[in-house]
Scaffold this motif. Structure first.
Motif, PDB file in Angstrom:
ATOM      1  N   VAL A   1       1.448   7.092  -5.078  1.00 24.35           N
ATOM      2  CA  VAL A   1       0.324   6.336  -4.242  1.00 24.35           C
ATOM      3  C   VAL A   1      -0.926   6.857  -4.726  1.00 24.35           C
ATOM      4  O   VAL A   1      -1.152   7.967  -5.165  1.00 24.35           O
TER       5      VAL A   1
ATOM      6  N   GLU B   1      -1.109  -0.361  -9.918  1.00 27.99           N
ATOM      7  CA  GLU B   1      -1.279   1.030  -9.310  1.00 27.99           C
ATOM      8  C   GLU B   1      -0.513   2.018  -9.914  1.00 27.99           C
ATOM      9  O   GLU B   1      -0.971   3.071  -9.917  1.00 27.99           O
TER      10      GLU B   1
ATOM     11  N   LEU C   1       9.610  -5.021 -22.852  1.00 32.82           N
ATOM     12  CA  LEU C   1       9.467  -5.401 -24.365  1.00 32.82           C
ATOM     13  C   LEU C   1      10.385  -6.536 -24.648  1.00 32.82           C
ATOM     14  O   LEU C   1      10.818  -6.765 -25.768  1.00 32.82           O
TER      15      LEU C   1
ATOM     16  N   GLU D   1       4.899  10.436  -2.708  1.00 30.02           N
ATOM     17  CA  GLU D   1       5.331   9.080  -3.580  1.00 30.02           C
ATOM     18  C   GLU D   1       4.087   8.798  -4.585  1.00 30.02           C
ATOM     19  O   GLU D   1       3.191   9.369  -4.582  1.00 30.02           O
TER      20      GLU D   1
ATOM     21  N   LYS E   1      -9.095  21.192 -48.608  1.00 28.81           N
ATOM     22  CA  LYS E   1      -9.394  20.760 -49.914  1.00 28.81           C
ATOM     23  C   LYS E   1     -11.012  20.826 -49.707  1.00 28.81           C
ATOM     24  O   LYS E   1     -11.614  21.415 -50.876  1.00 28.81           O
ATOM     25  N   ASN E   2     -11.741  20.060 -48.904  1.00 20.56           N
ATOM     26  CA  ASN E   2     -13.050  20.137 -49.241  1.00 20.56           C
ATOM     27  C   ASN E   2     -13.868  21.315 -48.267  1.00 20.56           C
ATOM     28  O   ASN E   2     -15.101  21.440 -48.303  1.00 20.56           O
TER      29      ASN E   2
ATOM     30  N   LEU F   1       2.529  -5.631 -24.445  1.00 22.10           N
ATOM     31  CA  LEU F   1       3.958  -5.359 -24.837  1.00 22.10           C
ATOM     32  C   LEU F   1       5.154  -5.496 -24.035  1.00 22.10           C
ATOM     33  O   LEU F   1       6.369  -5.048 -24.226  1.00 22.10           O
ATOM     34  N   ASN F   2       4.793  -6.169 -22.875  1.00 25.33           N
ATOM     35  CA  ASN F   2       5.735  -6.933 -22.028  1.00 25.33           C
ATOM     36  C   ASN F   2       6.321  -5.399 -21.163  1.00 25.33           C
ATOM     37  O   ASN F   2       7.601  -5.446 -20.863  1.00 25.33           O
ATOM     38  N   ILE F   3       5.670  -4.659 -20.880  1.00 29.55           N
ATOM     39  CA  ILE F   3       6.238  -3.396 -20.250  1.00 29.55           C
ATOM     40  C   ILE F   3       5.495  -3.741 -18.882  1.00 29.55           C
ATOM     41  O   ILE F   3       4.325  -3.423 -18.619  1.00 29.55           O
ATOM     42  N   PRO F   4       6.321  -4.116 -17.907  1.00 32.89           N
ATOM     43  CA  PRO F   4       5.782  -4.529 -16.718  1.00 32.89           C
ATOM     44  C   PRO F   4       5.348  -3.544 -15.417  1.00 32.89           C
ATOM     45  O   PRO F   4       6.112  -3.228 -14.730  1.00 32.89           O
TER      46      PRO F   4
ATOM     47  N   MET G   1      -7.072  -1.125   1.070  1.00 32.21           N
ATOM     48  CA  MET G   1      -5.952  -1.184   1.565  1.00 32.21           C
ATOM     49  C   MET G   1      -5.852  -2.503   2.788  1.00 32.21           C
ATOM     50  O   MET G   1      -4.761  -3.039   2.988  1.00 32.21           O
TER      51      MET G   1
ATOM     52  N   ILE H   1       0.943  -1.046  -0.168  1.00 31.11           N
ATOM     53  CA  ILE H   1       0.261   0.007   0.100  1.00 31.11           C
ATOM     54  C   ILE H   1       0.705   1.402   0.118  1.00 31.11           C
ATOM     55  O   ILE H   1       0.234   2.269   0.377  1.00 31.11           O
TER      56      ILE H   1
END
Lengths: 468, 795
Positions: free
Chosen positions: B54, B123, A404, B52, B486-487, B116-119, B608, A301
């Motif tokens: 949070v 949160e 990635l 932070e 154009k239009n 995309l494997n961006i971990p 929490m 948390i």
């Protein structure tokens, strides 16, 4: 037909192997222990038993296998056993570490016991004697009694043992010293001669004990040292060849002492620190490698704001405080993460391999870890991982995908149960890695952006309107 | 009269010059927009840097928990989610009662990143959703204002919106609430409406209803859209601005939008059944009637048309009266008159405080004070009137919409401080228009007056001024790159033709007037000194706004409210007590234990501490909240009975008396009494007040000093300093030494901000009581009887 033959062959082989085992491990009970001294240290919740044995070969043949016996409960709580052979006299002693392995004794022993064999470096000739030093470390062995205490009470624990050392050999003379953390000892069983001086209880000396003689004792004493146990620690070490090692440790901390009962009063805890919550603990100290950077300490948390980091050129110390003081049975979970410079821990071996040299252990000082998992995340594209650990651990391989990744990173998972600080040592993970893989992700990103811009250019120049 | 000649002579060079300028302008405005996006994102990161990463406050914790559930279990489980960890023992159907827009947005972002494997953790995604969407919102503002008054005004409004404090307060990093995405959706829907209105394109009309659908998904404030747009349509019709573009902008929105809105479970049939949507259908009918009338008018001769009108009006009026009467009767027969409580309190500001204390108890539902306007929109408050005037010069369909938007949002913001958020974009748009117009005029006159400028510049100045005096939409089109426009000229010419066809003489005179005006303007340009000084003043005003916004973002609105800090001489003090308590609950109590607290802390406790709560911030069941309020305001024994009947194991109170944290439960206590008393009449507010004053010192009433909230807050408080001095109320408490018989303290955080008590089990209580004196047993047994019978321990 073929299957039947194969089954018969297998059966024959099994029988042969069994026969071989039985014949090989016949008991070498040709030793006599001329003097045994045991020192049991009960000052924390990790129990150290130092056993000094003077072993004499009374048999006819040279022998090199000395057998130690432990009760099953002791074996359940045994974290490590270590044996040293002491050579030389008086001040010029040198010690040699010996191999210790669990074994089975085939002939039915008079009592239920488990055995460990020490393999001496040189076989002991008939009539010779040598000195062995054995260290047992037990965890979760002190039984809190009463099992539940209130905030103002201090923690009392039982220690169960035998006054006589359990051994398959005849012991001519033996003494046991038990050291308690304070002079407050509620009770202990006397087996004469027994003497108590200060914080030490001395059992013995006892003369001429036959094999497998025991004499149960217990000591009931006050132990307010923090019974801090990490139930589970998953330490992830992620290697990046761009120059960083990221270490992330997930801790599940528990106070394994007498359970807290009833009220927790903050006003008592704050105003009467010493008499209240004597067995509870607030601060923990973690020793981190030198040159550590970007340290964080948080839980699920958010950030936990109570920590201090002190660094110098040799080591870094992180003093942390869980969100609340831990009383018996209370739990807390948190994460400690930090970065390390790569060149301090990653080396190249002679055979063109790279290896990580890192500490196998828990950064928190004086902590028992019930289950320690170390995951070494190798960079993407590395092959042939092989861990080298100085003591037996379970290990397996996993794959992890992060930032990635396409083919995934190889993760070497090492698991050790019942880990004590004495286990702390270095381990190595060897692997081969081609640095060209470092460029894979930047190139991928660059090409993705390139494609995007090309698509944009194409879109602007293509006239998609139906009406002209 | 030299200028026209010069301009005709300079046409070819001017033309190439202009295309180059346009190209540069396009690139420049693209980069400015990019920077505005970066600014909007980064000004909201103060909370992450100072504190932070949070989740903040209360509601965001619920959204965060829902998002966690969504990412873990998937979309179908999410729709079917019945949450049994809140509103115990009733539970709550989350999938059907939550606006899913925000959750689905963050869930999609998370899913995209992870595929995309961006971990990134859920949160992190949730924390940064709001800043990302405020960048989108400022771009949407650019588009919207551009539709109204051109690109310059668009950029100015986008900059203003990127850092308007009112919006920052709701969208700092970590403030993961519906408003974060809803404001973007709101502005974008309005933009698409105006775009459709300006172009008459069905494509944009469809996009508009999709944007409206997103808004319906995101926030209950969508009713603002579905009332404002009909109002504007009605305004257009009444002022004779009906056109087929208006029809295309409105009719598909109502049909498609209503159908789509009904797909959202939380709205469902409300989209056609509640009075909030009623206006849109009424206007839908009216616009069809008007369209029909225009059609008939085209077919029939003027004479025939007059006859037809009189016929239809008489019949139509009768029918309409009948229908309206039936509708009114239907609406009036429903208990809340078909309006939900929050909406009613918008129309009648006194409604909530009269009838629904639970709505009135929320501070963000209170009417704002004057300083809060200055705090939240700062100098924009002074620029708005100028912007409104600028919108009238000349009044187009789009600018009339902006005027209507600002007028209604000013009213709504005056009702409820939370709706200041709806005012903020409107204020930014109008002030952006005002600033940009002012800059236009001032720089124009400087250019004109500067002695060293060549005739070319003179022509430029003349052209810009004539441009501004012409219809603004034309200017927009002129500034567009060639391929996109154009239009456009086609449509523009069409529009012109139509306008010409509609009222050719008026248009011609207007054009002539405009020309004359341009010339006059050239003569009447502001003196150089005056324009330079006012330019400087405007820059100073802008700088003041920037300084204020940055201050607001950094100091006023960045605190996450779950962790408090104070600065003293010996450094920074952190009060992290809330999370200390929640972490303790989560690790050291049983997973199925029920925790009772005032509803403010419900969302945080479930998110929490992962414990079941009795009431939470989704205040859907007034009786349940009143039960908890009654328990808190009852004496210990009766409270124990109530809590025990609800299977509560722990009671959590927030107490600020030790460190001076003002928004604690003692200060909220009167609301508990009021809400409790609203349902259980034996709780009477006057019992807790001494001469109409709320006090907890020695003058306090015995009822007050014996109620559970007092006892749980001040239990053993006297032992901290010996005097029991309450730092929030600045007084010594009335009753210092007392014991708890039915509750025991199990945890108090480091600074005493959160105190958790456990209900003592039943059997111990009886044994303990039996030993006590007889008088006590008799009194308690009587109270017990009455308590069990009707929860009324007072008589």
């Amino acid at each position: 037909m073929e299957a039947w033959i194969r089954a018969r062959v297998t059966l024959a082989l099994t029988l042969f192997a069994l026969l071989f085992f039985v014949s090989r491990s016949s008991p070498p009970l040709q030793f006599v222990i001329s003097n045994a001294e045991r020192r049991i240290d009960l000052s924390s919740h990790i129990i150290n038993v130092h056993l000094t044995l003077k072993v004499e070969n009374t048999g006819t043949r040279p022998a090199s296998e000395v057998v130690l016996a432990l009760t099953p409960t002791e074996v359940d709580h045994l974290a490590m056993v270590d044996a040293l052979a002491i050579k030389g006299k008086r001040k010029k002693t040198t010690s040699v570490r010996l191999e210790v392995k669990p074994t089975e004794l085939p002939d039915a022993p008079p009592i239920d016991a488990k055995y460990f064999t020490i393999y001496l470096a040189d076989p002991l000739n008939s009539g010779e004697s040598t000195t062995l030093e054995v260290l047992y470390v037990f965890t979760h062995f002190l039984e809190p009694f009463p099992a539940e205490i209130a905030q103002s009470e201090s923690q009392l624990v039982f220690y169960h043992d035998t006054a006589l050392i359990l051994s398959p050999y005849h012991i001519k003379q033996q003494t046991t010293f038990i050291k308690t953390p304070s002079t407050k000892v509620e009770s202990f069983i006397r087996v004469e001669p027994t003497k108590r001086v200060g914080t030490e209880i001395k059992y013995g000396p006892y003369e001429d004990c036959p094999p497998y003689s025991i004499s149960p004792i217990h000591v009931h004493f006050e132990n307010n040292s923090p019974f801090a146990v990490v139930e589970e620690l998953v330490q992830e070490i992620e290697i990046s060849h761009w120059g960083n090692i990221q270490v992330t440790g997930h801790y599940t901390l528990v106070h394994a002492g007498a359970r807290h009962k009833g009220v927790f009063s903050r006003v008592d805890y704050q105003s009467r620190q010493f008499s209240n919550g004597a067995s509870s603990f607030r601060y923990l100290l973690a020793r981190l490698p030198a040159r550590v950077h970007s340290v964080y300490y948080r839980d699920e948390i958010g950030n936990i704001s109570s920590s201090h980091l002190r660094t110098n050129s040799l080591k870094s110390e992180l003093e942390i405080e869980p969100r609340y003081p831990l009383f018996g049975g209370w739990k807390a979970t948190f994460v400690i993460g930090y970065g390390l410079p790569l060149q301090d821990f990653l080396f190249e071996s002679s055979d063109d391999k790279r290896y990580l040299n890192f500490t196998f252990g828990c950064p928190l000082i004086g902590m028992v870890v019930d289950k320690l998992t170390i995951k070494v995340v190798l960079p993407e594209g590395s092959t042939d991982p092989s861990p080298v650990v100085p003591f037996p651990v379970e290990h397996r391989l996993e794959a992890k995908y992060s930032s990635l990744d396409v083919i995934g990173r190889t993760v070497v998972v090492l698991e050790k149960k019942n880990f004590v600080p004495m286990h702390n040592s270095h381990f190595q993970v060897y692997y081969t890695f081609n640095p060209i893989f470092m460029l894979a992700e930047p190139l991928m990103l660059a090409s993705a952006f390139f494609m995007f811009f090309v698509a944009c250019v194409a879109y602007i120049h293509i006239d998609l309107s139906i009406r002209k | 009269m030299a200028a026209p000649e010069a301009s005709t002579a300079a046409v070819p060079t001017l033309y190439t010059n202009n295309t180059l300028r346009n190209a540069f302008g396009g690139v420049l405005s693209f980069f400015i927009l990019l920077l505005i996006g970066v600014l909007a994102f980064s000004i909201r990161l103060f909370s992450v840097i100072k504190y932070e990463s949070v989740i903040h406050e209360f509601d965001p914790y619920f959204n965060y928990r829902v998002t966690q559930f969504l990412t873990k279990k998937g979309i179908y489980e999410f729709w079917n989610w019945f949450d049994d960890r809140t509103w115990y023992p009733l539970g709550r159907v989350i999938g059907g009662t939550v606006y899913p827009g925000l959750t689905l947005t963050a869930g999609t972002i998370w899913w995209l990143l992870n595929s995309l494997n961006i971990p990134l953790s859920v949160e992190t995604v949730c924390v940064f959703t709001a800043p990302i969407f405020s960048a989108f919102a400022s771009w949407a503002t650019y588009l919207l204002t551009k539709e109204v008054k051109g690109a310059g005004a668009g950029l100015t409004s986008a900059v203003l919106l990127a850092m308007v404090p009112s919006y920052i307060s709701r969208s700092v990093a970590g403030s993961y609430d519906n408003e974060a995405v809803a404001i973007f959706a709101l502005i974008f829907t309005f933009y698409l409406y105006l775009k459709t209105l300006n172009t008459g394109s069905l494509f944009y009309a469809t996009l508009n209803s999709l944007a409206y659908f997103y808004m319906v998904c995101s926030w209950g404030g969508y009713t603002f859209i579905i009332n404002l747009i009909p109002m504007h349509v009605l305004l257009c019709i009444v002022t004779g601005r009906y056109s087929s573009r208006l029809y295309i902008a409105y009719a598909p929105l109502v049909v498609l939008g209503t159908l789509l809105a009904a797909l959202v479970p939380v709205v469902g049939f409300n989209a056609v059944m509640t009075s909030e949507h009623f206006a849109s259908f009424l206007v839908f009918i009216i616009i069809h009637v008007v369209a029909f009338v225009y059609y008939i008018k085209g077919i029939l001769s003027p004479k025939m048309f007059k006859v037809a009108v009189t016929l239809v009006v008489t019949v139509g009026l009768a029918v309409c009266c009948a229908v309206i009467a039936v509708l009114i009767a239907l609406v009036a027969s429903s208990p809340t008159k078909g309006w939900s409580g929050r909406s009613l309190s918008l129309l009648d500001p006194t409604y909530a405080s009269k009838y629904i204390p639970i709505i009135a108890s929320v501070s963000e539902h209170q009417p704002p004070t004057w300083p809060s306007y200055f705090m939240d929109i700062n100098v924009l408050a002074f620029l708005v009137p100028a912007g409104i005037i600028a919108c009238f010069l000349p009044l187009s369909d789009a600018s009339s919409f902006v005027v209507l938007y600002i007028a209604t949002s000013v009213y709504f913001s005056g009702v409820m401080v939370r709706l200041m958020l709806v005012l903020a974009p409107a204020a930014c748009i109008t002030s952006g228009i005002a600033l940009s117009e002012a800059f236009d005029v001032l720089t124009g006159s400087i250019k004109f007056q500067l002695p060293g400028v060549t005739s070319n510049a003179e022509v430029d100045a003349g052209e810009t001024s004539s441009d501004t005096s012409e219809a603004q939409t034309d200017e927009v089109k002129a500034e567009k790159p060639d391929d996109t426009s154009k239009n456009r000229p086609l449509k523009k010419s069409k529009k012109k033709e139509r306008e010409l066809a509609e009222n050719p003489p008026a248009k011609a005179t207007a054009k002539a007037k405009a020309k004359a005006k341009a010339e006059k303007k050239r003569l009447l340009a502001l003196p150089l000194e005056a324009s330079v000084i006012s330019l400087l003043l405007l820059v100073v005003l802008g700088a003041f706004y920037v300084v204020h916004s940055v201050w607001a973002a950094a100091e006023a609105y960045s605190a996450p409210s779950i962790v408090l800090t104070t600065r003293s001489r010996d450094g920074l003090h952190v009060f992290d007590d809330f999370r200390e308590a929640y972490a303790w609950l989560s690790h050291n109590t049983d997973v199925n234990d029920k925790v009772a607290s005032w509803w403010d802390y419900g969302y945080q406790t479930t998110a929490m501490a992962n414990r079941t709560v009795i009431v939470d911030n989704n205040t859907w069941n007034n009786t349940h909240i009143a039960t908890v309020g009654t328990a808190m305001s009852s004496p210990e024994r009766a409270a124990w009975e109530i809590f025990h009947s609800l299977d509560v194991k722990y009671v959590l109170v927030v107490f600020g008396g030790l460190i001076g944290y003002p928004s604690d439960d003692i200060n909220k206590f009167l609301w508990m009494v009021r809400i409790g008393g609203g349902v259980f009449p034996h709780i009477k507010e006057p019992d807790y007040l001494r001469d109409g004053q709320y006090r907890i010192d020695s003058q306090a009433t015995p009822t007050m000093l014996n109620c559970l909230m007092y006892k749980l807050s001040y239990y053993r408080f006297v032992e901290t300093d010996g005097k029991a001095y309450d730092r929030v109320r600045r007084t010594e408490i009335g009753k210092k030494y007392f014991k708890l018989t039915h509750f025991e303290e199990v945890f108090t955080t480091h600074h005493w901000m959160v105190r958790i008590y456990k209900l003592k089990p039943l059997k111990n209580r009886i044994r303990g009581k039996a030993k006590k004196s007889k008088s006590k047993t008799s009194s308690t047994s009587s109270s017990k009887r009455s308590g069990t019978k009707k929860k009324n321990p007072w008589q």
